[in-house]
Design a protein around this motif. Structure first.
Motif, PDB file in Angstrom:
ATOM      1  N   ARG A  22     -46.151 -11.298  26.202  1.00 40.74           N
ATOM      2  CA  ARG A  22     -44.995 -11.009  27.066  1.00 40.74           C
ATOM      3  C   ARG A  22     -44.101  -9.917  26.480  1.00 40.74           C
ATOM      4  NH1 ARG A  22     -45.491 -12.992  32.286  1.00 40.74           N
ATOM      5  NH2 ARG A  22     -46.383 -15.061  32.186  1.00 40.74           N
ATOM      6  N   ALA A  23     -43.877  -9.963  25.174  1.00 41.77           N
ATOM      7  CA  ALA A  23     -43.008  -8.953  24.550  1.00 41.77           C
ATOM      8  C   ALA A  23     -43.628  -7.559  24.685  1.00 41.77           C
ATOM      9  CB  ALA A  23     -42.760  -9.289  23.082  1.00 41.77           C
ATOM     10  N   THR A  25     -45.701  -6.609  27.017  1.00 43.40           N
ATOM     11  CA  THR A  25     -45.633  -6.252  28.433  1.00 43.40           C
ATOM     12  C   THR A  25     -44.251  -5.696  28.786  1.00 43.40           C
ATOM     13  OG1 THR A  25     -47.261  -7.961  28.946  1.00 43.40           O
ATOM     14  CG2 THR A  25     -45.972  -7.112  30.774  1.00 43.40           C
ATOM     15  N   ARG A  26     -43.200  -6.328  28.258  1.00 44.33           N
ATOM     16  CA  ARG A  26     -41.833  -5.814  28.487  1.00 44.33           C
ATOM     17  C   ARG A  26     -41.667  -4.425  27.879  1.00 44.33           C
ATOM     18  NH1 ARG A  26     -40.618 -11.223  27.521  1.00 44.33           N
ATOM     19  NH2 ARG A  26     -40.166 -10.825  25.343  1.00 44.33           N
ATOM     20  N   LEU A  27     -42.211  -4.225  26.691  1.00 44.47           N
ATOM     21  CA  LEU A  27     -42.136  -2.919  26.036  1.00 44.47           C
ATOM     22  C   LEU A  27     -42.886  -1.863  26.851  1.00 44.47           C
ATOM     23  CD1 LEU A  27     -41.370  -1.137  23.599  1.00 44.47           C
ATOM     24  CD2 LEU A  27     -43.505  -1.898  22.525  1.00 44.47           C
ATOM     25  N   ARG A  29     -43.457  -1.887  30.062  1.00 47.69           N
ATOM     26  CA  ARG A  29     -42.683  -1.614  31.277  1.00 47.69           C
ATOM     27  C   ARG A  29     -41.509  -0.683  30.952  1.00 47.69           C
ATOM     28  NH1 ARG A  29     -41.574  -2.502  36.219  1.00 47.69           N
ATOM     29  NH2 ARG A  29     -43.239  -3.939  36.668  1.00 47.69           N
ATOM     30  N   SER A  30     -40.816  -0.953  29.870  1.00 42.11           N
ATOM     31  CA  SER A  30     -39.683  -0.119  29.469  1.00 42.11           C
ATOM     32  C   SER A  30     -40.131   1.319  29.219  1.00 42.11           C
ATOM     33  CB  SER A  30     -39.032  -0.696  28.209  1.00 42.11           C
ATOM     34  OG  SER A  30     -38.013   0.147  27.747  1.00 42.11           O
ATOM     35  N   HIS A  57     -46.865  -3.842  37.476  1.00 41.29           N
ATOM     36  CA  HIS A  57     -46.393  -4.852  38.419  1.00 41.29           C
ATOM     37  C   HIS A  57     -47.551  -5.763  38.842  1.00 41.29           C
ATOM     38  CE1 HIS A  57     -44.004  -6.732  41.501  1.00 41.29           C
ATOM     39  NE2 HIS A  57     -44.935  -6.436  42.398  1.00 41.29           N
ATOM     40  N   GLU A  60     -48.364  -8.201  36.127  1.00 42.74           N
ATOM     41  CA  GLU A  60     -47.358  -9.266  36.053  1.00 42.74           C
ATOM     42  C   GLU A  60     -47.547 -10.275  37.183  1.00 42.74           C
ATOM     43  OE1 GLU A  60     -43.916  -6.794  36.027  1.00 42.74           O
ATOM     44  OE2 GLU A  60     -44.116  -6.340  33.896  1.00 42.74           O
ATOM     45  N   ASN A  64     -48.460 -14.542  36.783  1.00 41.54           N
ATOM     46  CA  ASN A  64     -47.544 -15.609  37.245  1.00 41.54           C
ATOM     47  C   ASN A  64     -48.243 -16.589  38.141  1.00 41.54           C
ATOM     48  OD1 ASN A  64     -45.311 -14.638  35.865  1.00 41.54           O
ATOM     49  ND2 ASN A  64     -44.924 -13.149  37.466  1.00 41.54           N
TER      50      ASN A  64
END
Length: 64
Positions: A22-23, A25-27, A29-30, A57, A60, A64
């Protein structure tokens, strides 16, 4: 390794990767947002139309 047109992606593998990272993936995206802002904002005023962000997207959604 290359992906040929028409190749079916292994959603389960991507789902597991995103869930376990998850971390990262956030990086990603940023960084994709920053890249879009710097190089593609004029061509894609709505960042939701930028291919890199569309791909992230989709990943993600699969996770989910």
């Amino acid at each position: 390794m290359s992906i040929k047109l028409g190749t079916v992606l292994d959603r389960e593998a991507y789902r597991n990767f995103v869930r376990e990272n998850r971390a990262l993936t956030r990086l990603l995206r940023s960084r994709a947002v920053n890249y879009w802002d710097r190089y593609y904002r004029t061509n894609y005023p709505d960042r939701n139309g930028y291919t890199g962000l569309l791909f992230l997207h989709r990943l993600e959604l699969w996770a989910n």
